[in-house]
Scaffold this motif. Structure first.
Motif, PDB file in Angstrom:
ATOM      1  N   GLU A  29       1.232  -1.303   0.322  1.00 14.06           N
ATOM      2  CA  GLU A  29      -0.213   0.136   0.035  1.00 14.06           C
ATOM      3  C   GLU A  29       1.339   1.242  -0.158  1.00 14.06           C
ATOM      4  N   MET A  30       1.690   1.676   1.299  1.00 11.10           N
ATOM      5  CA  MET A  30       2.762   2.390   1.143  1.00 11.10           C
ATOM      6  C   MET A  30       3.506   2.207  -0.162  1.00 11.10           C
ATOM      7  N   VAL A  31       3.959   1.718  -1.020  1.00 12.42           N
ATOM      8  CA  VAL A  31       4.827   1.385  -2.434  1.00 12.42           C
ATOM      9  C   VAL A  31       3.766   1.874  -3.257  1.00 12.42           C
ATOM     10  N   ASP A  32       2.278   1.641  -3.712  1.00 14.22           N
ATOM     11  CA  ASP A  32       1.800   1.755  -4.411  1.00 14.22           C
ATOM     12  C   ASP A  32       1.498   3.489  -4.148  1.00 14.22           C
ATOM     13  N   ARG A  58       2.268   6.222  -7.084  1.00 15.10           N
ATOM     14  CA  ARG A  58       1.073   7.085  -7.649  1.00 15.10           C
ATOM     15  C   ARG A  58       1.096   8.709  -7.494  1.00 15.10           C
ATOM     16  N   ASP A  59       1.599   8.756  -5.794  1.00 19.69           N
ATOM     17  CA  ASP A  59       1.607  10.530  -5.592  1.00 19.69           C
ATOM     18  C   ASP A  59       3.039  11.182  -5.719  1.00 19.69           C
ATOM     19  N   ALA A 103       9.352  15.863  -0.885  1.00 15.97           N
ATOM     20  CA  ALA A 103      10.537  15.246  -1.158  1.00 15.97           C
ATOM     21  C   ALA A 103       9.567  14.767  -2.683  1.00 15.97           C
ATOM     22  N   GLU A 104      10.177  15.337  -3.823  1.00  8.81           N
ATOM     23  CA  GLU A 104       9.761  14.992  -4.756  1.00  8.81           C
ATOM     24  C   GLU A 104      10.532  13.561  -5.695  1.00  8.81           C
ATOM     25  N   HIS A 105       9.921  12.154  -6.339  1.00  9.59           N
ATOM     26  CA  HIS A 105      11.104  10.971  -6.650  1.00  9.59           C
ATOM     27  C   HIS A 105      10.965  11.618  -8.412  1.00  9.59           C
ATOM     28  N   GLY A 106      11.549  10.640  -9.343  1.00  5.99           N
ATOM     29  CA  GLY A 106      11.548  10.612 -10.611  1.00  5.99           C
ATOM     30  C   GLY A 106      10.639   9.743 -11.405  1.00  5.99           C
ATOM     31  N   ARG A 107      10.232   9.863 -11.640  1.00  3.88           N
ATOM     32  CA  ARG A 107       9.361   8.776 -12.992  1.00  3.88           C
ATOM     33  C   ARG A 107       9.356   7.509 -13.111  1.00  3.88           C
ATOM     34  N   GLU A 108      11.170   6.428 -12.564  1.00  5.50           N
ATOM     35  CA  GLU A 108      10.549   5.481 -12.883  1.00  5.50           C
ATOM     36  C   GLU A 108      10.150   4.551 -12.067  1.00  5.50           C
ATOM     37  N   GLY A 109       9.926   4.542 -10.974  1.00  7.61           N
ATOM     38  CA  GLY A 109       8.766   4.532 -10.349  1.00  7.61           C
ATOM     39  C   GLY A 109      10.046   3.943  -9.218  1.00  7.61           C
ATOM     40  N   LEU A 110       9.298   3.133  -7.545  1.00  6.29           N
ATOM     41  CA  LEU A 110       9.867   3.253  -6.533  1.00  6.29           C
ATOM     42  C   LEU A 110       9.894   2.185  -6.339  1.00  6.29           C
TER      43      LEU A 110
END
Length: 69
Positions: A36-39, A43-44, A62-69
């Motif tokens: 759930e956290m990963v999803d 998503r966000d 904190a911002e993250h790139g497009r590749e997914g987490l």
């Protein structure tokens, strides 16, 4: 951009370690067993960290790139 993997996307992983790495110029990738956290992170693409210091409270994102987490 250098990448760092953080095992654990809970309060410490996101709230402290992830933010420190992101501010140091790393693209942070989280690994966690909580799907759930990963999803939600995927998503966000960001999350909010509340920084509490004596006499001062602030909020950082904190911002993250497009590749997914």
């Amino acid at each position: 951009m250098n990448k760092a993997i953080q095992f654990g996307a809970g309060n410490i992983g996101r709230g402290f370690i992830g933010l420190v790495l992101e501010h140091a110029g790393y693209r942070v990738i989280f690994a966690d067993i909580n799907q759930e956290m990963v999803d939600r992170l995927n998503r966000d693409r960001c999350y909010t960290v509340h920084v509490l210091e004596p006499q001062v409270a602030s909020e950082k994102k904190a911002e993250h790139g497009r590749e997914g987490l």
